[in-house]
Design an enzyme around this catalytic site. Structure first.
Site: not given
Length: 323
Positions: A14-15, A18, A167, A193
């Site tokens: 979360a940090s 994205i 990935k 991104v």
């Protein structure tokens, strides 16, 4: 905008670049978010999340290790859905790619899915990458990029391309586990991104942008599959909220050659010296627009490339990464 007040979801990683945007948009939609980070004592991971609107009452931070099932299960407990974003990434060579990149990506993803299955999570949205679809010696091979495309694993191993390999292997492991265990999962495959920076650190794509503006040439393997970070975050949420959505979802504004991306930067920021060899070697757009249609049909409206470039570079300048 749907009001999801009271619905609990978990966001791993979360940090990060994205992950922070996903948390931000989830809080704005009314969700209660259980956000995982590496170190609760590190303000570089916590401060920007705790400052978000709604965080005081609807955000809880959890310290996890992707290789420790128990810590992941504690964070996911009581969540109706999971956004699995956490995965190591780097553009530099690593001395132990199996331990530092492959194991956290693959085993971490499987730990998240096991916890989701055991705890009755409704849907898992996984962040993969366009690089899991194609990284090869021949740029022309990108022309047929589709939902069924996979990276050449042997080529990645031979050339030390550990990030795309991580990935791809993590995503394949996820699909196998989901099929065998009845876990409802969907995957987002973002391109490069970039955009406004929320955390005090750069993601892989923004690092590439900085190095490109400093004159490094990544055109030999990089396709400018550009996408705005806010669009990527929204794509995750759309896939979570639309339960009819299934499979892999290519998430890019357009599929274009590296030199088109470089030209956009040169047009608006001529003070930076961009490499020229990529423009000379590669020409024309590539890829099938049909591969992009799935997210558009769900309501995603992509930010145009020109605005993506401006937002990214202005953010880099404001944060002191570029002069």
């Amino acid at each position: 905008m749907a009001d999801k007040k009271g619905e609990i979801v978990c966001v791993t990683g979360a940090s990060g670049f994205i992950g922070s945007w996903i948390v931000h948009l989830l809080l704005r939609r009314g969700y209660t978010v259980r956000a995982t980070i590496k170190d609760l004592a590190d303000e570089r991971e916590t401060k920007h999340l705790e400052a978000m609107e709604g965080a005081d009452s609807r955000l809880r931070l959890f310290q996890i290790d992707l290789l420790e099932y128990g810590s992941i299960a504690a964070a996911i407990s009581s969540a109706a859905g999971v956004f699995h974003v956490a995965s190591p990434s780097t553009i530099d060579q690593v001395d132990d790619p199996q331990r530092k990149l492959l194991d956290p990506a693959i085993k971490g993803t499987l730990n998240v899915l096991r916890a989701a299955k055991n705890l009755g999570v409704g849907r898992v949205v996984i962040t993969s990458s366009i690089s899991s679809m194609s990284t090869s010696a021949s740029p022309s091979s990108l022309a047929d990029l589709s939902e069924d495309s996979w990276v050449d694993e042997d080529y990645c191993r031979q050339n030390g391309l550990w990030y795309p390999l991580s990935k791809a292997l993590a995503e394949k492991a996820a699909w196998k586990f989901g099929k065998e265990n009845g876990v409802d999962l969907v995957v987002v495959n973002p391109g490069m991104v970039v955009g406004p920076i929320l955390p005090p650190a750069l993601n892989l794509s923004m690092q590439l942008m900085v190095r490109t503006l400093e004159g490094c040439d990544f055109g030999r393997f990089l396709m400018a599959s550009l996408v705005h970070v806010k669009d990527v975050a929204l794509a995750h949420i759309l896939l979570y909220e639309n339960r009819s959505a299934a499979g892999r979802h290519l998430c890019v504004e357009s599929l274009s050659r590296y030199h088109e991306f470089a030209q956009q930067m040169e047009r608006h920021y001529p003070q930076y010296k961009l490499p020229r060899s990529s423009e000379e070697k590669h020409h024309g757009s590539v890829g099938s627009q049909a591969a992009l249609k799935k997210l558009i049909d769900l309501g995603l409206k992509y930010t145009p490339m020109e605005q993506i470039v401006k937002d990214a570079i202005e953010s880099l300048r404001s944060k002191g990464y570029l002069s």
